[in-house]
Design a protein around this motif. Structure first.
Motif, PDB file in Angstrom:
ATOM      1  N   GLU B  86      48.622  35.225  22.391  1.00 22.54           N
ATOM      2  CA  GLU B  86      48.875  36.206  23.444  1.00 22.54           C
ATOM      3  C   GLU B  86      49.274  37.553  22.845  1.00 22.54           C
ATOM      4  O   GLU B  86      48.835  38.598  23.315  1.00 22.54           O
ATOM      5  N   GLU B  87      50.061  37.466  21.775  1.00 25.13           N
ATOM      6  CA  GLU B  87      50.542  38.695  21.144  1.00 25.13           C
ATOM      7  C   GLU B  87      49.451  39.326  20.275  1.00 25.13           C
ATOM      8  O   GLU B  87      49.267  40.541  20.276  1.00 25.13           O
ATOM      9  N   TYR B  89      45.958  39.235  20.283  1.00 26.07           N
ATOM     10  CA  TYR B  89      44.796  38.792  21.055  1.00 26.07           C
ATOM     11  C   TYR B  89      43.565  38.607  20.195  1.00 26.07           C
ATOM     12  O   TYR B  89      42.854  37.606  20.296  1.00 26.07           O
ATOM     13  N   LEU B 139      41.915  24.487  37.033  1.00 27.16           N
ATOM     14  CA  LEU B 139      42.311  25.225  35.836  1.00 27.16           C
ATOM     15  C   LEU B 139      42.578  26.680  36.202  1.00 27.16           C
ATOM     16  O   LEU B 139      41.691  27.367  36.687  1.00 27.16           O
ATOM     17  N   ARG B 140      43.818  27.093  35.978  1.00 21.80           N
ATOM     18  CA  ARG B 140      44.172  28.490  36.238  1.00 21.80           C
ATOM     19  C   ARG B 140      45.011  29.021  35.085  1.00 21.80           C
ATOM     20  O   ARG B 140      46.199  29.337  35.256  1.00 21.80           O
ATOM     21  N   PRO B 141      44.405  29.075  33.902  1.00 19.17           N
ATOM     22  CA  PRO B 141      45.180  29.454  32.714  1.00 19.17           C
ATOM     23  C   PRO B 141      45.824  30.820  32.889  1.00 19.17           C
ATOM     24  O   PRO B 141      45.234  31.715  33.499  1.00 19.17           O
ATOM     25  N   GLU B 142      47.026  30.962  32.366  1.00 13.82           N
ATOM     26  CA  GLU B 142      47.756  32.224  32.523  1.00 13.82           C
ATOM     27  C   GLU B 142      47.928  32.954  31.203  1.00 13.82           C
ATOM     28  O   GLU B 142      48.554  34.003  31.154  1.00 13.82           O
ATOM     29  N   LEU B 143      47.406  32.363  30.156  1.00 14.08           N
ATOM     30  CA  LEU B 143      47.452  33.006  28.850  1.00 14.08           C
ATOM     31  C   LEU B 143      46.041  32.998  28.265  1.00 14.08           C
ATOM     32  O   LEU B 143      45.213  32.150  28.625  1.00 14.08           O
ATOM     33  N   SER B 144      45.790  33.916  27.337  1.00 10.84           N
ATOM     34  CA  SER B 144      44.473  33.942  26.686  1.00 10.84           C
ATOM     35  C   SER B 144      44.215  32.617  25.964  1.00 10.84           C
ATOM     36  O   SER B 144      43.080  32.132  25.925  1.00 10.84           O
ATOM     37  N   THR B 147      42.968  30.220  28.470  1.00 10.83           N
ATOM     38  CA  THR B 147      41.651  30.697  28.902  1.00 10.83           C
ATOM     39  C   THR B 147      40.592  30.292  27.890  1.00 10.83           C
ATOM     40  O   THR B 147      39.535  29.757  28.249  1.00 10.83           O
ATOM     41  N   HIS B 148      40.873  30.546  26.624  1.00 14.27           N
ATOM     42  CA  HIS B 148      39.878  30.247  25.586  1.00 14.27           C
ATOM     43  C   HIS B 148      39.677  28.737  25.432  1.00 14.27           C
ATOM     44  O   HIS B 148      38.549  28.276  25.223  1.00 14.27           O
ATOM     45  N   ALA B 150      39.920  26.597  27.872  1.00 14.73           N
ATOM     46  CA  ALA B 150      39.105  26.218  29.036  1.00 14.73           C
ATOM     47  C   ALA B 150      37.648  26.609  28.833  1.00 14.73           C
ATOM     48  O   ALA B 150      36.734  25.884  29.253  1.00 14.73           O
TER      49      ALA B 150
END
Lengths: 334, 334
Positions: B86-87, B89, B139-144, B147-148, B150
């Motif tokens: 996240e930090e 990216y 699936l509702r990812p809240e971080l990159s 997301t990646h 998924a």
């Protein structure tokens, strides 16, 4: 304002170019430069605002050159169609997935996130749809095309959350009426039926009269794409993906509308030779409720007659209206 | 049989290397070569079956060299942890997303698809979980990071459907007890609590006693990864993604189990200074039912006592059992 269209010479892209040139403005600003990216750009109109970038979106250096002077709005339309991407996996992988990711990554901007309108597809749902289909349906893509669209949707949402790209995703249904040329689309029959009928040619339809599909004209589609770009207040955490409203019509309903426009005698030109696979993929689409998309201002063509009119009369004077209200829309809730 | 482990020198990777060397076999065949890929491979045991490939998974040419002599099974574990991704990216994007896609693409084989076990994460669900959490949660990812993960899950499913890579995805919960070193994990406190307690050191816990999380020991995790590789009959259209069963325990329950093993007097070493953000992310996880994963033979540690035993006594003789049954499992349905 600088605007980029990828796939600018595609069926929807050309309509979008015409419409943006006619409008002249986007998001309240004058369009100074309309950047066109495609592998081939012949046939694009002459206009001093146009900047042509001929090449492949898979060329990361080309994307860098295109974006070098900054960009405000991107319409990311280019894609290898579903059938072609399934057959030529590597090509679809490079264009539909990797190039989209590279474009997104190059667009990342923490101070002034560009607006990105991404043309996704109803292919993300796969073929096994619920009887009561809604905007919240689970994504179960059954082709690499839909898989890659679904993956890019996630990337757009994530960069929106990070406030680095102000993305808006529209899931498009079958857009008509495409030119009758090989395009790798499994749903090509939807356009072929319209074109044949309009031109008074015999057409052997590969799905049955009862087959129901989701329809939208290119003109309506472009209006929705522009509306997506114009939306304000798409905050980092807010909704970024919309299933466009669609016209849910059987082939019979479409033929009725065609006959009403072009003459009842032409009905005899259409014969039916249903292909079981095509019928399963495109012929049993259920009604689709899209209250969220409608509330956000998106719309379909209205009814079958309007669909035919919007799809087959692309050069009517209405189209050049500067207000962008070139669409013939009949009120008909989905 | 040739087996590759990416991230072989990571916390789970090291345990997997030890376990595979001890078993000596996988999918009914002798492991001739165990290929290890990581940026740093010091500390890996000496064994003639090991082939060390030191470098970054983002180096496509390195992946090609690693796979040059063919591969039968891949455990794809390497990733930049959630907080770090996240930090930083770009680093997470390159490692967690692009390198995974490149690996998958290089693994595509239409005649003999290699088995791929992909370590995904519960981060794909995001933080806003339903009260009744199941394997079918959206699936509702809240971080990159999520997301990646998924996105790669989708790619694995697609290549499985195409019968080009025989992938199996496991969604991992927090794995304990990691070494106490900076690891970019927001859930590091789970391991830190266990390590501190076992070593008799004071620990200031950043979530409350009531905080509930999902737990699994590295040993249990490795057993599940190997089980995933051993599964037969994963046909192109069948299920490829499993949410691993998890132990749903509050910090208080974990401390109780630690105190039972290490002495009640050590309870006083733990103090609480809940961080609202961490508590929201990791402290309110609901129970999670995983009947499909259980039916497929996956399991959690059993209960808190077994978790502590599996997590903190990694060098017990059981571990070297050739049968791979090194796990202490108490029966305790989730």
């Amino acid at each position: 304002m600088r605007v980029l269209i990828t796939g600018a010479n595609g069926f929807v892209g050309r309509e979008l170019v015409r419409c943006l040139l006619a409008r002249g403005r986007l998001r309240g600003q004058v369009i100074d430069s309309l950047l066109l990216l495609d592998t081939e750009l012949q046939g694009v109109p002459q206009d001093p605002r146009l900047r042509r970038h001929c090449g492949s979106i898979t060329d990361a250096a080309l994307i860098r050159r295109v974006l070098a002077d900054g960009i405000d709005v991107v319409f990311h339309l280019v894609s290898i169609a579903g059938g072609a991407a399934e057959e030529h996996y590597e090509l679809g992988y490079q264009v539909n997935l990797l190039a989209s990711l590279e474009l997104l990554n190059q667009l990342r901007n923490k101070t002034l996130p560009p607006v990105l309108v991404y043309a996704s597809s109803v292919a993300v749902y796969g073929g096994d749809l619920p009887t009561k289909m809604t905007e919240h349906a689970e994504l179960r893509p059954e082709l690499s095309y839909g898989t890659h669209k679904a993956m890019v949707e996630r990337a757009v949402i994530d960069l929106g959350r990070r406030a680095e790209v102000d993305g808006r995703v529209l899931r498009l249904p079958g857009i008509v009426a495409r030119p009758r040329e090989p395009n790798g689309l499994r749903s090509a029959f939807m356009s072929d039926l319209l074109r044949s009928f309009a031109e008074g040619e015999a057409y052997r339809c590969p799905v049955s009269e009862q087959a129901t599909a989701w329809w939208m004209s290119a003109r309506c589609c472009v209006n929705n794409l522009i509306h997506a770009a114009e939306l304000n207040g798409v905050e980092p955490g807010s909704q970024r993906v919309w299933q466009l409203p669609v016209l849910h019509l059987s082939i019979a309903q479409v033929v009725d509308a065609l006959a009403a426009s072009y003459g009842q005698e032409r009905r005899s030109l259409v014969s039916y030779a249903p292909d079981a696979h095509l019928e399963a993929l495109f012929g049993r689409l259920p009604p689709l409720k899209t209250p969220l998309a409608r509330a956000a201002g998106f719309s379909h063509d209205g009814n079958a007659a309007a669909l035919i009119r919007n799809a087959l009369n692309p050069a009517t004077p209405r189209h050049l209206s500067l207000t962008g209200d070139s669409l013939y829309v009949a009120t008909n809730p989905d």
